[in-house]
Design an enzyme around this catalytic site. Sequence first.
Site, short mmCIF file in Angstrom:
data_model
loop_
_atom_site.label_atom_id
_atom_site.label_comp_id
_atom_site.label_asym_id
_atom_site.label_seq_id
_atom_site.Cartn_x
_atom_site.Cartn_y
_atom_site.Cartn_z
CB ILE A 427 76.87 159.57 11.86
CG1 ILE A 427 78.36 159.71 12.14
CG2 ILE A 427 76.13 160.81 12.28
CD1 ILE A 427 79.03 160.75 11.28
CG ASP A 542 74.17 147.14 21.97
OD1 ASP A 542 74.37 147.23 23.20
OD2 ASP A 542 74.30 148.10 21.20
#
Length: 716
Positions: A427, A542
């Site tokens: 998160i 990524d």
Amino acid sequence: MELRFAQVRFSSFLLLLLLLLCCSLFPLPLALNEEGEALLSFKSSIKEDPGASMASWNSSASDPCAWNGITCQEGKVVAIALPRSHLLGSLPPSLAALAALRRINLRNNRLQGRLPPGLFSTASIQSLVLSGNSFSGAIPAEVGSLSSLQIFEISNNFLDGTVPASIAHCKRLRLLDLSRNNFSGAVPAGFGTNLTALERLDLSYNRLNGSIPSDLGNLSSLSDTLDLSHNDFSGPIPASLGNLPERIYVDLAFNNLSGSIPQNGALVNRGPTAFMGNPNLCGEPLKNPCPASGTTTATSQSQFPYLPSDQSPVSSSDGRKSTSVLSKRSVIAIVIGDVLAIGLMAMLFFHCYRRAVSSKSEAKTENSRGDSKDGKMCYCCGKDRSQVLAENVEQFDLIPLDKQVHFDLDDLLKGSAFVMGKSGIGIVYKVALDDGLTLAVRRLGEGGSQRFKDFQTEVEAIGKVKHPNIVQLRAYYWSADEKLLIYDFISNDNLSNAIHGNPSDANFSPLTWNIRVKIMKGVAKGLAFLHEFSPKKYVHGDLKPSNILLGSDMEPHISDFGLGHLANMEIGTTSIYSVGKANEKQQQSPLSSTISFSPIWSNTLFYQAPEALKSLRPSQKWDVYSYGVILLEMISGRSPAAVMDTSDMDLVRWVQISIEEKKSLLNVIDPYLAQEPEREDDITATLKVALACVQFDPENRPSMRQVIESLDKLAS
């Protein structure tokens, strides 16, 4: 008589009236002013203008401010901009008549001949961009009179001679690019002392020789590049170059430099590509170790004065000659001393062993009571403190990676926090501290069986990567229950929302082409730095628009570097493309409540290189492919996911088919970019770069350094 005189007066009046009427119906052309004449002289020196860029330049128009490529202020010509117009000709001295001229941009034409000295007599010039032409001869020494000059680009020409020392008088220079010419001789003295405002210095691909001036280390304003590669510089690398800002790219490749590479400041942690092509260089990061300065024997002998062979031996106080044979008493003393030393070491070892056993039993007792000592215990003759803490305590304090960190864990916990996003990696929170500082905090979750030292090694390697276009990791926190990464907060959302809009943003404004180019260049620079920063050949792995954050000035910042590896350390896998845990345990954090996670790579497949799906060893060409897809997305304005939904093919294939079918460029580009027809050449050039990046064969893809060189040719 009076009647005749009256008739004559009446006839004269009629003639004057008729003349005024003709002048009102057929006005006489006004004379062209001096600046217009100077510009027409420039036009007359142009032999070919295939694009009719100068079609509006004619003597029938009295005001040159309305001509194509001309910008005026208060009726004075201040700029000439005709880049990529395929003009064939030369520059006339008459341009010196444009007293208010500030900017000249004739990049990528076919201009030739010598640079007229008169061009450098206009003291108001701030930007002179003549790169990508066929100019020859030397740079006139009059360049030093351009006291307002800030940008001087003459790369990719046929200029020769020495670099004029008078350039050092242009103290306002921010960008100096003399690359890809035939300049020779030494770099003039005073570059580093006088040109302290330089942000970029590129002297590559010339025949410059001599030593690298040590005062170049004074260029503290450099923020982009110091490129001295592909020359004939010799001698050692000045250690003063380590004083340069660490964020810049220093390239000294392919010269005749020698000696060891200084390991200080900006020269530390550079990749080998910055030094290759210098066979006499040695030391890190090259695989060529420096030779030892001398053997141990030679060194020890050099510490004593020379003793002549015929010197008589030194006599003792009683007159007897000294001998090298030890007495029996001395031998006994040495043996007794050795025995005592061994005994003391044995006692110390036994004492430490007992303390270690006792401490471990106490730690077990305390853990069973739920009362940890918070890492203040340290074993004697055992593991270092960080290892002991990692294995025997529940929680650490915040560990800074930057000297500018002036907050601790308590400050972090007291701050106002709310969730910005969540994924399988963890998160992300926006945390506002009491002193007004705003940070981004990523919570990675449980520590599992991972040791503190393993995590510390990975995180500190990430923290060493510092570049204006990479989000900076400032600090971290580790405990057995969770780990936190603390970053700079980037305020302007991410690239994905900037391209396609955010559903919650009713005032979405599409990006202009200039802003898109700025983002493309920034991402390319950040990625190139990442690839060249370490001999380990870092791979992001990524790269996608949602991982590119935008600052308040729309400067891009690459985020999430290294997170894939950290996440895989969490779940005990080795592939950097592993999917996140499907079912996360419910966890409590000082910064959050229980939140469910989605897979790590939910939208990554659209940006992955084809070979990445085969679980091969990570390659930097994977990142190049991802970058190419991002370029296509920025050019087309189409999301890869949306293209897949509507046409059942990925974005790369959709663009390739559109080109194979010879569809119009308007069918490919973002409709908003169609409103900027003057950018068609730049868009086409960028599209070619993108297609080169997404080649199926990794070997055919360019490096990120080559991508930067291609993008730098675009109009700013």
